[in-house]
Design an enzyme around this catalytic site. Structure first.
Site, short mmCIF file in Angstrom:
data_model
loop_
_atom_site.label_atom_id
_atom_site.label_comp_id
_atom_site.label_asym_id
_atom_site.label_seq_id
_atom_site.Cartn_x
_atom_site.Cartn_y
_atom_site.Cartn_z
N ALA A 1 6.27 -1.68 2.44
CA ALA A 1 6.74 -2.60 3.49
C ALA A 1 6.76 -4.00 2.90
O ALA A 1 6.01 -4.30 1.96
CB ALA A 1 5.80 -2.53 4.68
N GLU B 1 -2.37 0.44 0.70
CA GLU B 1 -2.55 -0.44 1.86
C GLU B 1 -3.96 -0.98 2.01
O GLU B 1 -4.17 -2.11 2.46
CB GLU B 1 -2.13 0.30 3.15
#
Ligand code: COA
Length: 259
Positions: free
Chosen positions: A65, A133
């Site tokens: 992302a 992440e």
């Protein structure tokens, strides 16, 4: 359809969707994710498309992302962003036409999640995969905590999720995260060959396999087998079943029409 952050090319019944922000390693900003949704819908809707190959421009598949967009998100923004992306990635997973992730380079975070949402993953030997992440203080938001353990098992998934480690293509193959690893210069031809092998088969049978596998994933074996026998029955009403069996008996190549 025109796209800003993707290219969409159809040749020989294969739609090739290429995430095209190479200067940002194809990081998924919200606009790119939205375009991925439009692109899979276009591929599903078009009669001249039998299957989808998804890849990235330059040296990455998708490096995650877009962190510049995540950096100042509120909790509500974050939930909405995750949900929107999850629903779009799910459309790749539930597409009745086969989807192949062609992992040419980095597939990190949302990139690894996008690849996992595809039906098959073929990687270059140069690819690197992972869910980093936790290094950013977040969890995966596009299905990674759910698809990774289903694909490679709970222990291996938790190792990758909790360390945030970035692994080689060969390690990803060993774990079952990718289905095939090939030399970088053989990647496109290999993926095209796999897709062509799929597209030589009856389209409704392909859709039936995908649906039975997807629905069966959340069912017990008894219910899952019922889904399968329903598919088996439905397909027996098709012209393509008659053609496939007739062609076998006549020792010729079948010619499928998709109904
Ligand atoms: N979001 C936003 N931008 C990203 C990005 C991401 N996920 N991944 C890479 N980029 C950008 C970089 O900021 C850089 O932009 P700049 O040239 O304007 O500075 C450009 O892409 C090239 O990346 P760079 O980091 O210089 O390449 P590298 O070869 O040194 O490192 C990676 C490659 C993949 C190891 C590194 O870019 C990285 O760790 N990316 C983030 C991976 C990640 O955490 N993904 C999960 C996000 S939830």
């Amino acid at each position: 359809m025109s796209y800003q952050f993707l290219t969409f090319v159809v040749a020989d019944r294969i739609a090739t969707i290429t995430v095209n922000r190479p200067d940002k390693l194809n990081a998924l900003n919200d606009a790119t994710i939205a375009e991925l949704g439009v692109a899979i819908d276009e591929a599903i809707a078009r009669d001249d498309v039998g299957g989808v190959v998804l890849t990235g421009a330059g040296r990455a598949f998708v490096a995650g992302a877009d962190i510049t967009e995540l950096a100042d998100q509120t909790p509500l923004d974050a939930v909405r962003r995750a949900r929107a992306g999850q629903l779009i990635f799910r459309r790749y997973e539930t597409s009745p036409k086969p989807t192949i992730a062609v992992i040419n380079g980095f597939a990190l975070g949302g990139g690894c999640e996008l690849a996992m949402a595809c039906h098959v993953r073929i990687a270059s030997e140069l690819a690197k995969l992972g869910q980093p992440e936790v290094k950013l203080g977040i969890v995966p938001g596009y299905g990674g905590t759910q698809r990774l353990p289903r694909l490679i098992g709970r222990g291996a998934a938790l190792r990758l999720l909790l360390t945030g480690e970035i692994i080689s293509a060969s390690e990803a193959f060993r774990l079952g995260l990718v289905d095939q690893v090939v030399a970088a210069d053989a990647l496109v031809d290999t993926a095209t060959g796999v897709m062509r092998a799929m597209l030589a088969n009856a389209p409704l049978a392909l859709a039936g396999c995908i649906e039975a596998v997807n629905r069966g994933a959340s069912l017990d074996i008894e219910e899952g087998c019922r889904v399968e026998s329903d598919q088996f029955g439905t397909l027996s009403s098709t012209a393509d079943m008659r053609e496939g069996m007739q062609a076998f008996l006549e020792k010729r190549t079948p010619s499928f029409v998709g109904h």
